[in-house]
Design a protein around this motif. Structure first.
Motif, PDB file in Angstrom:
ATOM      1  N   LEU A 125      22.023 -33.795  12.817  1.00 35.71           N
ATOM      2  CA  LEU A 125      21.848 -33.469  10.992  1.00 35.71           C
ATOM      3  C   LEU A 125      21.362 -31.988  11.047  1.00 35.71           C
ATOM      4  O   LEU A 125      21.621 -31.042  10.099  1.00 35.71           O
ATOM      5  CB  LEU A 125      21.208 -34.732   9.528  1.00 35.71           C
ATOM      6  N   ARG A 126      20.375 -31.575  11.585  1.00 33.25           N
ATOM      7  CA  ARG A 126      19.763 -30.572  11.131  1.00 33.25           C
ATOM      8  C   ARG A 126      20.315 -29.083  12.144  1.00 33.25           C
ATOM      9  O   ARG A 126      20.590 -28.337  10.846  1.00 33.25           O
ATOM     10  CB  ARG A 126      17.892 -30.527  12.690  1.00 33.25           C
ATOM     11  N   CYS A 167      23.320 -28.666   9.457  1.00 34.44           N
ATOM     12  CA  CYS A 167      23.630 -27.993   7.957  1.00 34.44           C
ATOM     13  C   CYS A 167      23.102 -26.426   8.454  1.00 34.44           C
ATOM     14  O   CYS A 167      23.133 -25.760   7.415  1.00 34.44           O
ATOM     15  CB  CYS A 167      22.122 -28.951   7.738  1.00 34.44           C
ATOM     16  N   TRP A 182      22.899 -23.892   0.536  1.00 36.27           N
ATOM     17  CA  TRP A 182      21.961 -24.876   0.020  1.00 36.27           C
ATOM     18  C   TRP A 182      21.540 -24.015  -1.399  1.00 36.27           C
ATOM     19  O   TRP A 182      20.653 -24.660  -1.907  1.00 36.27           O
ATOM     20  CB  TRP A 182      20.937 -24.662   0.937  1.00 36.27           C
ATOM     21  N   TYR A 227      23.052 -26.408  -3.942  1.00 37.33           N
ATOM     22  CA  TYR A 227      22.048 -27.424  -3.894  1.00 37.33           C
ATOM     23  C   TYR A 227      21.152 -28.080  -4.456  1.00 37.33           C
ATOM     24  O   TYR A 227      20.072 -27.317  -3.841  1.00 37.33           O
ATOM     25  CB  TYR A 227      21.917 -28.191  -2.261  1.00 37.33           C
ATOM     26  N   SER A 272      17.406 -28.730  -0.497  1.00 37.37           N
ATOM     27  CA  SER A 272      17.492 -27.435   1.090  1.00 37.37           C
ATOM     28  C   SER A 272      17.500 -28.530   1.655  1.00 37.37           C
ATOM     29  O   SER A 272      16.458 -28.475   2.213  1.00 37.37           O
ATOM     30  CB  SER A 272      17.349 -26.305   0.699  1.00 37.37           C
ATOM     31  N   TYR A 273      18.336 -28.640   3.193  1.00 44.82           N
ATOM     32  CA  TYR A 273      18.058 -28.465   4.136  1.00 44.82           C
ATOM     33  C   TYR A 273      18.543 -27.469   4.868  1.00 44.82           C
ATOM     34  O   TYR A 273      19.009 -28.063   6.594  1.00 44.82           O
ATOM     35  CB  TYR A 273      19.227 -29.588   4.603  1.00 44.82           C
ATOM     36  N   PHE A 290      14.644 -27.614   6.659  1.00 48.52           N
ATOM     37  CA  PHE A 290      15.166 -29.062   6.844  1.00 48.52           C
ATOM     38  C   PHE A 290      13.914 -30.918   7.202  1.00 48.52           C
ATOM     39  O   PHE A 290      14.240 -31.999   6.985  1.00 48.52           O
ATOM     40  CB  PHE A 290      15.956 -29.438   8.938  1.00 48.52           C
ATOM     41  N   GLY A 343      28.687 -35.354   9.412  1.00 46.47           N
ATOM     42  CA  GLY A 343      27.116 -35.014   7.853  1.00 46.47           C
ATOM     43  C   GLY A 343      26.806 -35.558   7.811  1.00 46.47           C
ATOM     44  O   GLY A 343      26.668 -37.163   8.228  1.00 46.47           O
ATOM     45  N   PHE A 347      27.307 -33.448   2.259  1.00 48.21           N
ATOM     46  CA  PHE A 347      27.380 -32.502   3.079  1.00 48.21           C
ATOM     47  C   PHE A 347      28.242 -32.635   4.454  1.00 48.21           C
ATOM     48  O   PHE A 347      27.873 -33.377   5.465  1.00 48.21           O
ATOM     49  CB  PHE A 347      25.883 -32.000   3.860  1.00 48.21           C
ATOM     50  N   ARG A 392      29.620 -30.242   7.579  1.00 48.53           N
ATOM     51  CA  ARG A 392      30.482 -29.344   8.264  1.00 48.53           C
ATOM     52  C   ARG A 392      31.338 -28.425   8.033  1.00 48.53           C
ATOM     53  O   ARG A 392      32.247 -28.799   7.279  1.00 48.53           O
ATOM     54  CB  ARG A 392      30.466 -29.604   9.919  1.00 48.53           C
TER      55      ARG A 392
END
Length: 175
Positions: free
Chosen positions: A25-26, A29, A36, A39, A42-43, A48, A73, A93, A95
């Motif tokens: 996921l990191r 994102c 972000w 959103y 925020s990631y 993150f 995601g 989220f 990609r």
């Protein structure tokens, strides 16, 4: 059948998001750091780990999403209210490569079926008023725009957000 059971759909699947998904996921994102800004949380790389840790501790039901074997995601069931038989799908989220290719429809259909099969009668979606792409996706999904909650929340960067509320009722789905 539990809400956090794994799901399968039309070429897609979801499993409960866990520590094992952190690095996937990191990286996902980080593919779109500018998103972000619209959103609630925020990631982005600098936020993150704190956001991911908080997500795993919330009363939400987060899922890692896949298209076949490819990690796409995340999305969550949140604001689950068993008494009202209502929940929200959000904190989604994907990609960038999986946007505007039909994945959202397949993933949301999978999640809607999962929720409705477990006795929920109403599924809500809350979208930042600035996020035109997500609002268009909700309309294509068949969600009804129920209104705007003005100055609904303050996002991670201090923006006072207007939230557009959409919903789908069990007897309205599938279209």
């Amino acid at each position: 059948m539990n809400l956090d059971d794994p799901m399968t759909g039309d070429g897609c699947r979801a499993e409960r998001l866990a520590e094992a998904h952190r690095d996937l996921l990191r990286a996902a994102c980080a593919e779109d750091p500018d998103i972000w800004q619209i959103y609630y949380v925020s990631y982005a790389p600098e936020h993150f780990d704190a956001s991911f840790d908080a997500l795993l501790k919330r009363q939400w039901v987060p899922f890692a999403l896949y298209d076949g074997c490819q990690f796409v995601g995340m999305s969550c069931f949140l604001n689950v209210d068993d008494g009202r038989q209502t929940l929200e799908i959000g904190s989604t989220f994907y990609r960038p490569a999986f946007r505007a290719i039909g994945f959202n429809r397949r993933a949301k259909d999978m999640m809607l079926r999962h929720a409705f099969d477990r006795g929920y009668r109403r599924v809500e979606f809350r979208v930042d008023r600035r996020n035109q792409r997500s609002q268009a996706a909700m309309k294509r999904l068949g969600a009804v725009r129920e209104g705007v909650m003005r100055a609904d929340r303050i996002t991670w960067n201090g923006h006072v957000r207007d939230t557009v509320l959409f919903a789908i009722l069990k007897d309205e789905w599938p279209l």
